[in-house]
Write a protein that holds these residues in place. Structure first.
Motif, PDB file in Angstrom:
ATOM      1  N   ILE A  49       3.617   2.054  51.774  1.00  0.00           N
ATOM      2  CA  ILE A  49       2.784   2.532  50.680  1.00  0.00           C
ATOM      3  C   ILE A  49       2.510   4.008  50.958  1.00  0.00           C
ATOM      4  N   LEU A  50       2.707   4.838  49.963  1.00  0.00           N
ATOM      5  CA  LEU A  50       2.508   6.273  50.098  1.00  0.00           C
ATOM      6  C   LEU A  50       1.158   6.647  49.507  1.00  0.00           C
ATOM      7  N   THR A  51       0.318   7.288  50.313  1.00  0.00           N
ATOM      8  CA  THR A  51      -0.958   7.816  49.826  1.00  0.00           C
ATOM      9  C   THR A  51      -0.930   9.324  50.028  1.00  0.00           C
ATOM     10  N   THR A  52      -1.478  10.051  49.074  1.00  0.00           N
ATOM     11  CA  THR A  52      -1.390  11.503  49.124  1.00  0.00           C
ATOM     12  C   THR A  52      -2.450  12.118  48.220  1.00  0.00           C
ATOM     13  N   SER A  53      -2.333  13.409  47.962  1.00  0.00           N
ATOM     14  CA  SER A  53      -3.198  14.120  47.016  1.00  0.00           C
ATOM     15  C   SER A  53      -2.326  14.904  46.050  1.00  0.00           C
ATOM     16  N   VAL A  54      -2.854  15.117  44.848  1.00  0.00           N
ATOM     17  CA  VAL A  54      -2.144  15.841  43.808  1.00  0.00           C
ATOM     18  C   VAL A  54      -3.032  16.990  43.333  1.00  0.00           C
ATOM     19  N   LYS A  55      -2.436  18.155  43.099  1.00  0.00           N
ATOM     20  CA  LYS A  55      -3.171  19.319  42.605  1.00  0.00           C
ATOM     21  C   LYS A  55      -3.741  19.025  41.220  1.00  0.00           C
ATOM     22  N   VAL A  56      -4.971  19.512  40.994  1.00  0.00           N
ATOM     23  CA  VAL A  56      -5.630  19.334  39.698  1.00  0.00           C
ATOM     24  C   VAL A  56      -5.950  20.713  39.127  1.00  0.00           C
ATOM     25  N   ALA A  66      -4.309  10.027  45.493  1.00  0.00           N
ATOM     26  CA  ALA A  66      -3.387   9.181  44.732  1.00  0.00           C
ATOM     27  C   ALA A  66      -2.625   8.273  45.685  1.00  0.00           C
ATOM     28  N   LYS A  67      -2.091   7.188  45.134  1.00  0.00           N
ATOM     29  CA  LYS A  67      -1.218   6.310  45.903  1.00  0.00           C
ATOM     30  C   LYS A  67      -0.219   5.656  44.964  1.00  0.00           C
ATOM     31  N   ILE A  68       0.844   5.141  45.553  1.00  0.00           N
ATOM     32  CA  ILE A  68       1.832   4.458  44.734  1.00  0.00           C
ATOM     33  C   ILE A  68       1.415   2.999  44.558  1.00  0.00           C
ATOM     34  N   THR A  69       1.905   2.389  43.483  1.00  0.00           N
ATOM     35  CA  THR A  69       1.461   1.048  43.111  1.00  0.00           C
ATOM     36  C   THR A  69       2.134  -0.067  43.897  1.00  0.00           C
ATOM     37  N   GLY A  70       3.098   0.260  44.717  1.00  0.00           N
ATOM     38  CA  GLY A  70       3.778  -0.733  45.551  1.00  0.00           C
ATOM     39  C   GLY A  70       4.576  -0.030  46.624  1.00  0.00           C
ATOM     40  N   PRO A  71       5.056  -0.780  47.604  1.00  0.00           N
ATOM     41  CA  PRO A  71       5.797  -0.143  48.689  1.00  0.00           C
ATOM     42  C   PRO A  71       7.172   0.356  48.230  1.00  0.00           C
ATOM     43  N   ILE A  72       7.600   1.470  48.843  1.00  0.00           N
ATOM     44  CA  ILE A  72       8.933   2.009  48.583  1.00  0.00           C
ATOM     45  C   ILE A  72       9.684   2.122  49.908  1.00  0.00           C
ATOM     46  N   ALA A  75      12.768   5.448  53.818  1.00  0.00           N
ATOM     47  CA  ALA A  75      13.688   6.584  53.819  1.00  0.00           C
ATOM     48  C   ALA A  75      13.434   7.538  52.647  1.00  0.00           C
ATOM     49  N   LEU A  76      12.710   7.093  51.622  1.00  0.00           N
ATOM     50  CA  LEU A  76      12.433   7.930  50.448  1.00  0.00           C
ATOM     51  C   LEU A  76      11.141   8.735  50.554  1.00  0.00           C
ATOM     52  N   ILE A  77      10.333   8.492  51.573  1.00  0.00           N
ATOM     53  CA  ILE A  77       8.997   9.089  51.655  1.00  0.00           C
ATOM     54  C   ILE A  77       9.031  10.617  51.597  1.00  0.00           C
ATOM     55  N   LEU A  78       9.846  11.277  52.417  1.00  0.00           N
ATOM     56  CA  LEU A  78       9.866  12.742  52.428  1.00  0.00           C
ATOM     57  C   LEU A  78      10.332  13.317  51.095  1.00  0.00           C
ATOM     58  N   GLU A  79      11.326  12.698  50.496  1.00  0.00           N
ATOM     59  CA  GLU A  79      11.822  13.135  49.184  1.00  0.00           C
ATOM     60  C   GLU A  79      10.720  13.031  48.130  1.00  0.00           C
ATOM     61  N   LYS A  80       9.984  11.925  48.133  1.00  0.00           N
ATOM     62  CA  LYS A  80       8.928  11.720  47.137  1.00  0.00           C
ATOM     63  C   LYS A  80       7.741  12.649  47.393  1.00  0.00           C
ATOM     64  N   MET A  81       7.428  12.924  48.659  1.00  0.00           N
ATOM     65  CA  MET A  81       6.351  13.863  48.979  1.00  0.00           C
ATOM     66  C   MET A  81       6.709  15.264  48.490  1.00  0.00           C
ATOM     67  N   SER A  82       7.974  15.639  48.602  1.00  0.00           N
ATOM     68  CA  SER A  82       8.421  16.934  48.102  1.00  0.00           C
ATOM     69  C   SER A  82       8.228  17.012  46.584  1.00  0.00           C
ATOM     70  N   ASP A 102       7.324   5.589  37.430  1.00  0.00           N
ATOM     71  CA  ASP A 102       8.608   5.165  38.000  1.00  0.00           C
ATOM     72  C   ASP A 102       9.152   6.171  39.010  1.00  0.00           C
ATOM     73  N   ILE A 103       8.371   6.417  40.040  1.00  0.00           N
ATOM     74  CA  ILE A 103       8.710   7.432  41.040  1.00  0.00           C
ATOM     75  C   ILE A 103       9.950   7.073  41.870  1.00  0.00           C
ATOM     76  N   ASP A 104      10.265   5.787  41.949  1.00  0.00           N
ATOM     77  CA  ASP A 104      11.391   5.365  42.795  1.00  0.00           C
ATOM     78  C   ASP A 104      12.546   4.733  42.026  1.00  0.00           C
ATOM     79  N   GLY A 105      12.477   4.720  40.710  1.00  0.00           N
ATOM     80  CA  GLY A 105      13.531   4.105  39.914  1.00  0.00           C
ATOM     81  C   GLY A 105      13.443   2.596  39.876  1.00  0.00           C
ATOM     82  N   GLU A 106      12.373   2.034  40.454  1.00  0.00           N
ATOM     83  CA  GLU A 106      12.181   0.584  40.464  1.00  0.00           C
ATOM     84  C   GLU A 106      10.846   0.185  39.843  1.00  0.00           C
ATOM     85  N   GLY A 107      10.236   1.103  39.083  1.00  0.00           N
ATOM     86  CA  GLY A 107       9.002   0.785  38.388  1.00  0.00           C
ATOM     87  C   GLY A 107       7.719   1.099  39.137  1.00  0.00           C
ATOM     88  N   THR A 108       7.803   1.688  40.314  1.00  0.00           N
ATOM     89  CA  THR A 108       6.616   2.039  41.092  1.00  0.00           C
ATOM     90  C   THR A 108       6.058   3.363  40.585  1.00  0.00           C
TER      91      THR A 108
END
Length: 124
Positions: A49-56, A66-72, A75-82, A102-108
Protein backbone atom coordinates in the motif's frame (compact mmCIF):
# COMPACT_ATOMS: atom_id res chain seq x y z
CA UNK A 1 14.67 -23.25 -2.08
CA UNK A 2 13.36 -22.40 1.38
CA UNK A 3 12.38 -18.94 2.63
CA UNK A 4 11.18 -17.63 5.97
CA UNK A 5 8.60 -14.84 6.16
CA UNK A 6 6.91 -13.12 9.08
CA UNK A 7 3.26 -12.64 8.25
CA UNK A 8 1.96 -9.08 8.75
CA UNK A 9 -1.71 -9.69 7.89
CA UNK A 10 -2.77 -9.75 11.56
CA UNK A 11 -1.11 -9.02 14.94
CA UNK A 12 -0.14 -12.69 15.53
CA UNK A 13 2.94 -12.39 13.26
CA UNK A 14 3.26 -16.06 12.32
CA UNK A 15 6.73 -17.25 11.34
CA UNK A 16 6.06 -18.90 8.00
CA UNK A 17 8.37 -21.17 6.04
CA UNK A 18 7.91 -21.65 2.31
CA UNK A 19 9.65 -24.39 0.42
CA UNK A 20 9.46 -24.96 -3.32
CA UNK A 21 9.23 -28.64 -4.07
CA UNK A 22 8.61 -30.05 -7.55
CA UNK A 23 7.23 -26.73 -8.91
CA UNK A 24 4.79 -26.49 -5.97
CA UNK A 25 5.05 -24.46 -2.80
CA UNK A 26 4.78 -26.00 0.66
CA UNK A 27 3.78 -23.46 3.32
CA UNK A 28 4.11 -24.19 7.05
CA UNK A 29 3.84 -22.15 10.25
CA UNK A 30 0.73 -20.14 9.34
CA UNK A 31 -2.15 -20.26 11.79
CA UNK A 32 -4.76 -19.24 9.20
CA UNK A 33 -5.32 -19.44 5.42
CA UNK A 34 -4.56 -15.72 5.06
CA UNK A 35 -0.97 -16.39 6.14
CA UNK A 36 -0.52 -18.97 3.40
CA UNK A 37 -1.89 -16.57 0.77
CA UNK A 38 0.33 -13.73 2.08
CA UNK A 39 3.48 -15.88 1.98
CA UNK A 40 2.84 -17.08 -1.57
CA UNK A 41 2.12 -13.55 -2.77
CA UNK A 42 5.33 -12.28 -1.15
CA UNK A 43 7.34 -14.81 -3.12
CA UNK A 44 5.59 -14.47 -6.46
CA UNK A 45 4.64 -10.76 -6.61
CA UNK A 46 4.99 -8.72 -3.43
CA UNK A 47 2.48 -5.89 -3.15
CA UNK A 48 2.38 -2.80 -0.96
CA UNK A 49 0.00 0.00 0.00
CA UNK A 50 1.45 3.36 -1.01
CA UNK A 51 0.92 6.33 1.31
CA UNK A 52 2.20 9.76 0.39
CA UNK A 53 1.36 13.48 0.13
CA UNK A 54 0.12 15.51 -2.82
CA UNK A 55 0.70 19.24 -3.46
CA UNK A 56 -2.37 21.43 -2.94
CA UNK A 57 -2.83 24.72 -4.81
CA UNK A 58 -4.57 27.60 -2.97
CA UNK A 59 -4.96 25.44 0.11
CA UNK A 60 -4.80 26.21 3.81
CA UNK A 61 -2.06 23.56 3.87
CA UNK A 62 0.58 22.94 1.18
CA UNK A 63 0.03 19.17 1.13
CA UNK A 64 -2.79 16.66 1.48
CA UNK A 65 -2.05 13.15 2.70
CA UNK A 66 -3.12 10.38 0.34
CA UNK A 67 -3.02 6.63 -0.12
CA UNK A 68 -3.92 4.12 -2.76
CA UNK A 69 -7.13 2.11 -2.45
CA UNK A 70 -5.41 -1.28 -2.64
CA UNK A 71 -1.99 -2.87 -2.83
CA UNK A 72 0.10 -2.56 -5.99
CA UNK A 73 3.15 -4.45 -7.24
CA UNK A 74 6.14 -3.39 -5.14
CA UNK A 75 8.19 -2.95 -8.33
CA UNK A 76 5.86 -0.08 -9.38
CA UNK A 77 6.29 2.04 -6.23
CA UNK A 78 9.13 4.31 -7.45
CA UNK A 79 7.45 4.87 -10.82
CA UNK A 80 4.15 5.81 -9.15
CA UNK A 81 5.88 8.09 -6.62
CA UNK A 82 7.52 9.92 -9.54
CA UNK A 83 4.09 10.39 -11.14
CA UNK A 84 2.55 11.62 -7.87
CA UNK A 85 5.38 14.11 -7.29
CA UNK A 86 4.48 15.88 -10.54
CA UNK A 87 0.81 16.52 -9.77
CA UNK A 88 -0.95 19.24 -7.80
CA UNK A 89 -4.63 19.44 -6.92
CA UNK A 90 -6.76 22.51 -6.42
CA UNK A 91 -8.21 23.16 -2.95
CA UNK A 92 -10.62 22.34 -1.41
CA UNK A 93 -9.75 18.67 -0.95
CA UNK A 94 -12.07 16.29 0.91
CA UNK A 95 -11.27 12.89 2.42
CA UNK A 96 -11.96 10.28 -0.24
CA UNK A 97 -11.48 12.62 -3.22
CA UNK A 98 -9.90 10.66 -6.08
CA UNK A 99 -6.63 12.39 -6.91
CA UNK A 100 -5.48 9.90 -9.57
CA UNK A 101 -7.89 7.36 -10.99
CA UNK A 102 -6.57 3.90 -11.97
CA UNK A 103 -2.96 4.61 -11.05
CA UNK A 104 -1.81 1.06 -11.83
CA UNK A 105 -4.03 0.06 -14.75
CA UNK A 106 -5.92 -2.35 -12.48
CA UNK A 107 -8.48 0.04 -11.00
CA UNK A 108 -6.48 1.21 -7.96
CA UNK A 109 -6.93 4.92 -7.22
CA UNK A 110 -5.00 7.48 -5.19
CA UNK A 111 -7.39 9.13 -2.72
CA UNK A 112 -7.06 11.97 -0.23
CA UNK A 113 -6.93 10.98 3.44
CA UNK A 114 -6.94 14.51 4.90
CA UNK A 115 -9.17 17.48 4.13
CA UNK A 116 -7.54 20.73 3.03
CA UNK A 117 -9.65 23.88 2.87
CA UNK A 118 -9.28 26.64 0.33
CA UNK A 119 -7.59 29.92 1.23
CA UNK A 120 -10.16 32.68 0.99
CA UNK A 121 -8.87 35.70 -0.91
CA UNK A 122 -10.43 39.13 -0.49
CA UNK A 123 -11.33 41.21 -3.52
CA UNK A 124 -10.02 44.71 -2.86
Amino acid sequence: MKRHITCVICPVGCKISVRKKDEKYEVTGNKCPRGQEYALNELVMPKRILTTSVKVLNGELPLASAKITGPIDRALILEKMSLISRIAVEAPVKIGDVLIDDIDGEGTSLVATRPVGRIETSNQ
